[in-house]
Motif scaffolding. Structure first.
Motif, PDB file in Angstrom:
ATOM      1  N   GLU A  22       0.853  -1.189   0.000  1.00 43.80           N
ATOM      2  CA  GLU A  22       0.000   0.000   0.000  1.00 43.80           C
ATOM      3  C   GLU A  22       0.890   1.240   0.000  1.00 43.80           C
ATOM      4  OE1 GLU A  22      -2.957  -2.715   0.148  1.00 43.80           O
ATOM      5  OE2 GLU A  22      -3.251  -0.564  -0.111  1.00 43.80           O
ATOM      6  N   HIS A  23       0.595   2.164  -0.910  1.00 45.15           N
ATOM      7  CA  HIS A  23       1.366   3.399  -0.982  1.00 45.15           C
ATOM      8  C   HIS A  23       0.419   4.589  -1.022  1.00 45.15           C
ATOM      9  CE1 HIS A  23       5.463   1.782  -1.729  1.00 45.15           C
ATOM     10  NE2 HIS A  23       4.761   0.729  -2.126  1.00 45.15           N
ATOM     11  N   TRP A  24       0.895   5.691  -0.445  1.00 46.07           N
ATOM     12  CA  TRP A  24       0.083   6.907  -0.342  1.00 46.07           C
ATOM     13  C   TRP A  24       0.859   8.114  -0.846  1.00 46.07           C
ATOM     14  CZ3 TRP A  24      -4.926   6.792   1.448  1.00 46.07           C
ATOM     15  CH2 TRP A  24      -5.324   5.622   2.105  1.00 46.07           C
ATOM     16  N   GLY A  25       0.108   9.057  -1.410  1.00 48.70           N
ATOM     17  CA  GLY A  25       0.690  10.340  -1.740  1.00 48.70           C
ATOM     18  C   GLY A  25       0.698  11.248  -0.528  1.00 48.70           C
ATOM     19  N   GLN A  26       1.248  12.440  -0.703  1.00 50.34           N
ATOM     20  CA  GLN A  26       1.358  13.401   0.392  1.00 50.34           C
ATOM     21  C   GLN A  26       0.063  14.147   0.643  1.00 50.34           C
ATOM     22  OE1 GLN A  26       4.145  13.928   2.432  1.00 50.34           O
ATOM     23  NE2 GLN A  26       4.690  11.991   1.469  1.00 50.34           N
ATOM     24  N   GLY A  27      -0.831  14.140  -0.324  1.00 51.90           N
ATOM     25  CA  GLY A  27      -2.107  14.819  -0.154  1.00 51.90           C
ATOM     26  C   GLY A  27      -2.149  16.153  -0.868  1.00 51.90           C
ATOM     27  N   THR A  28      -3.340  16.524  -1.331  1.00 48.79           N
ATOM     28  CA  THR A  28      -3.555  17.829  -1.951  1.00 48.79           C
ATOM     29  C   THR A  28      -4.861  18.394  -1.395  1.00 48.79           C
ATOM     30  OG1 THR A  28      -3.701  19.033  -4.059  1.00 48.79           O
ATOM     31  CG2 THR A  28      -4.739  16.853  -3.990  1.00 48.79           C
ATOM     32  N   GLN A  29      -4.846  19.653  -1.056  1.00 50.36           N
ATOM     33  CA  GLN A  29      -5.990  20.275  -0.396  1.00 50.36           C
ATOM     34  C   GLN A  29      -7.022  20.730  -1.411  1.00 50.36           C
ATOM     35  OE1 GLN A  29      -6.634  20.486   2.906  1.00 50.36           O
ATOM     36  NE2 GLN A  29      -8.604  21.477   2.456  1.00 50.36           N
ATOM     37  N   VAL A  30      -8.276  20.387  -1.121  1.00 48.38           N
ATOM     38  CA  VAL A  30      -9.412  20.890  -1.896  1.00 48.38           C
ATOM     39  C   VAL A  30     -10.300  21.671  -0.934  1.00 48.38           C
ATOM     40  CG1 VAL A  30     -11.505  20.258  -3.153  1.00 48.38           C
ATOM     41  CG2 VAL A  30      -9.360  19.030  -3.582  1.00 48.38           C
ATOM     42  N   THR A  31     -10.541  22.924  -1.254  1.00 47.52           N
ATOM     43  CA  THR A  31     -11.386  23.780  -0.433  1.00 47.52           C
ATOM     44  C   THR A  31     -12.523  24.304  -1.287  1.00 47.52           C
ATOM     45  OG1 THR A  31      -9.500  24.440   0.931  1.00 47.52           O
ATOM     46  CG2 THR A  31     -11.480  25.815   1.042  1.00 47.52           C
ATOM     47  N   VAL A  32     -13.745  24.036  -0.828  1.00 46.71           N
ATOM     48  CA  VAL A  32     -14.937  24.488  -1.551  1.00 46.71           C
ATOM     49  C   VAL A  32     -15.601  25.565  -0.700  1.00 46.71           C
ATOM     50  CG1 VAL A  32     -17.082  23.830  -2.672  1.00 46.71           C
ATOM     51  CG2 VAL A  32     -15.191  22.180  -2.503  1.00 46.71           C
ATOM     52  N   SER A  33     -15.537  26.784  -1.169  1.00 46.18           N
ATOM     53  CA  SER A  33     -16.033  27.899  -0.372  1.00 46.18           C
ATOM     54  C   SER A  33     -16.341  29.083  -1.283  1.00 46.18           C
ATOM     55  CB  SER A  33     -14.994  28.312   0.670  1.00 46.18           C
ATOM     56  OG  SER A  33     -15.415  29.460   1.372  1.00 46.18           O
ATOM     57  N   SER A  34     -17.341  29.858  -0.881  1.00 44.28           N
ATOM     58  CA  SER A  34     -17.660  31.075  -1.616  1.00 44.28           C
ATOM     59  C   SER A  34     -16.939  32.281  -1.010  1.00 44.28           C
ATOM     60  CB  SER A  34     -19.171  31.305  -1.633  1.00 44.28           C
ATOM     61  OG  SER A  34     -19.682  31.324  -0.310  1.00 44.28           O
TER      62      SER A  34
END
Length: 121
Positions: free
Chosen positions: A109-121
């Motif tokens: 099992e391998h994972w990436g470092q992550g990327t942020q998704v922000t949903v906001s007005s």
């Protein structure tokens, strides 16, 4: 060494769209599962979508009909197209892969470092 490199996160307004991409690189013999998980503030990491090498897909109920996962087996890449984004989709999104580095080794099992998704007005 195997690395998963994510790209495509960012800030988007509700109802907008984003596309996340992930490329697996390094010593890889075969990749079975590739997918995306997310972890929102104060929440546990959860599966968003996954796809097998045969392109069978799984989606969380909360994203069905809005998100589409795809992969390119030749390039060891997986993408997640996210439409009709909602504030509750705000999270760090992590690429995941189940793979073998050589024919006789175990699945890893391998994972990436992550990327942020922000949903906001």
């Amino acid at each position: 060494q195997v690395q998963l490199a994510e790209s495509g996160g960012g800030l988007v307004q509700p109802g907008g769209s984003l596309r996340l991409s992930c490329e697996a690189s390094g010593s890889i013999f075969s990749i079975y599962y590739m997918g995306w998980y997310r972890q929102g503030p104060g929440k546990q990491r959860e599966l968003v979508a996954a796809i097998t090498s045969g392109r069978s897909t799984t989606y969380a109920d909360s994203v069905k009909g809005r998100f589409t996962i795809s992969r390119d087996n030749a390039k060891n890449t997986v993408s997640l197209r996210m439409n009709s984004l909602k504030p509750e989709d705000t999270a760090a999104y992590y690429c995941h892969a189940t793979l073998k580095v050589r024919i006789r080794t175990e699945w890893e099992e391998h994972w990436g470092q992550g990327t942020q998704v922000t949903v906001s007005s």
